[in-house]
Design an enzyme around this catalytic site. Structure first.
Site, PDB file in Angstrom:
ATOM      1  N   SER A  15       0.831  -1.204   0.000  1.00 26.37           N
ATOM      2  CA  SER A  15       0.000   0.000   0.000  1.00 26.37           C
ATOM      3  C   SER A  15       0.863   1.250   0.000  1.00 26.37           C
ATOM      4  O   SER A  15       1.981   1.260   0.552  1.00 26.37           O
ATOM      5  CB  SER A  15      -0.900   0.011   1.236  1.00 26.37           C
ATOM      6  OG  SER A  15      -1.612   1.226   1.347  1.00 26.37           O
ATOM      7  N   TYR A  18      -2.021   0.518  10.360  1.00 27.65           N
ATOM      8  CA  TYR A  18      -2.103  -0.178   9.065  1.00 27.65           C
ATOM      9  C   TYR A  18      -0.891   0.170   8.200  1.00 27.65           C
ATOM     10  O   TYR A  18      -0.259  -0.706   7.593  1.00 27.65           O
ATOM     11  CB  TYR A  18      -3.391   0.238   8.364  1.00 27.65           C
ATOM     12  CG  TYR A  18      -3.512  -0.186   6.926  1.00 27.65           C
ATOM     13  CD1 TYR A  18      -3.934  -1.470   6.588  1.00 27.65           C
ATOM     14  CD2 TYR A  18      -3.254   0.712   5.888  1.00 27.65           C
ATOM     15  CE1 TYR A  18      -4.066  -1.864   5.260  1.00 27.65           C
ATOM     16  CE2 TYR A  18      -3.381   0.334   4.564  1.00 27.65           C
ATOM     17  CZ  TYR A  18      -3.786  -0.954   4.257  1.00 27.65           C
ATOM     18  OH  TYR A  18      -3.914  -1.329   2.931  1.00 27.65           O
TER      19      TYR A  18
END
Length: 244
Positions: A135, A148
């Site tokens: 990501s 995250y």
């Protein structure tokens, strides 16, 4: 016939990856926790493409079962794609260590250990491709999702190190940074259209990067290259005042 293993096979991106490979004539191994969901996806993909599709149970948090999982596959795949991820809730993760642990293990520990296991088996065979979906959140910690993001940063670093180690030994390692994706995980979020990809675009980009263009690191939407270059370049004194 070549075979791809898709870990996270019932997710929107996992489904798209499986369809891209099946359309290219590959056989598909779908893996995940949702047995009935995997069966439905397998039947749909097989009907659409005529590809051979098998389903396999795996829990990415049950790292002790990874070797048995790999041993139980009908064939060692040519390519393994991990699309596993858990966004979680940043506010909850700040005060709930158990939730933070689940987010970190789902995005880093589990996927990294599983891909590392397949890397060793691919090295013993002499070839193979490994794809990890990371990501852009892992490129710099942001207040809105740093738990995250930290896990994805670890996963990105793992894939980079693995690529550095095995690239001269017949293995290809791809890091995918999709940016925003219109999925069930992001349902209800206001996403900027120019920065947001559809699941099938991500699936097609993964297939191209892994099997035809032989890329190492990709942003699914090229605009992210510029966006992240700017974010990375901001001095910390300025970055800490931003609301990202």
């Amino acid at each position: 016939m070549k075979t791809v293993l898709v870990v996270g096979g019932t997710s929107d991106v996992g489904r798209a990856v499986a369809r891209a490979y099946a359309a290219a004539g590959w056989s598909v191994q779908l893996a995940g926790r949702d047995g009935p969901g995997l069966e439905r996806e397998a039947a749909d993909i097989a009907t659409r493409s005529g590809a051979a599709v098998s389903v396999h149970a795996i829990d990415i948090l049950d790292t002790g079962a990874f070797a048995a999982f790999a041993d139980g596959l009908p064939v060692l795949p040519d390519t393994v794609v991990s699309v596993v991820g858990l966004l979680g809730e940043q506010a909850r993760a700040e005060t709930d260590p158990a939730h933070a642990t689940t987010v970190m293990r789902s995005n880093f520990e589990g996927p990294a250990l599983l891909l590392g296991l397949f890397a060793e088996r691919f090295l013993a065979r002499g070839h193979g491709t490994i794809v990890g979906v990371s990501s852009v959140a892992g490129e710099r910690g942001r207040a809105s999702n740093y738990v995250y993001g930290a896990a994805k940063a670890g996963f990105t670093a793992f894939l980079s190190g693995l690529r550095n180690r095995v690239s001269k030994r017949g293995l290809h390692v791809v890091t995918v940074k999709p940016g925003f994706i219109r999925t069930r995980m992001t349902a209800g979020m206001k996403l900027p259209a120019r920065l947001t990809a559809d699941p099938q675009a991500v699936g097609d980009a993964i297939f191209a990067a892994a099997e035809t263009r032989r890329r190492d690191v990709i942003y699914v939407k090229p605009v992210w290259t510029l966006v992240m270059a700017i974010i990375r370049a901001l001095p910390e004194t300025i970055f800490k005042r931003t609301k990202l």
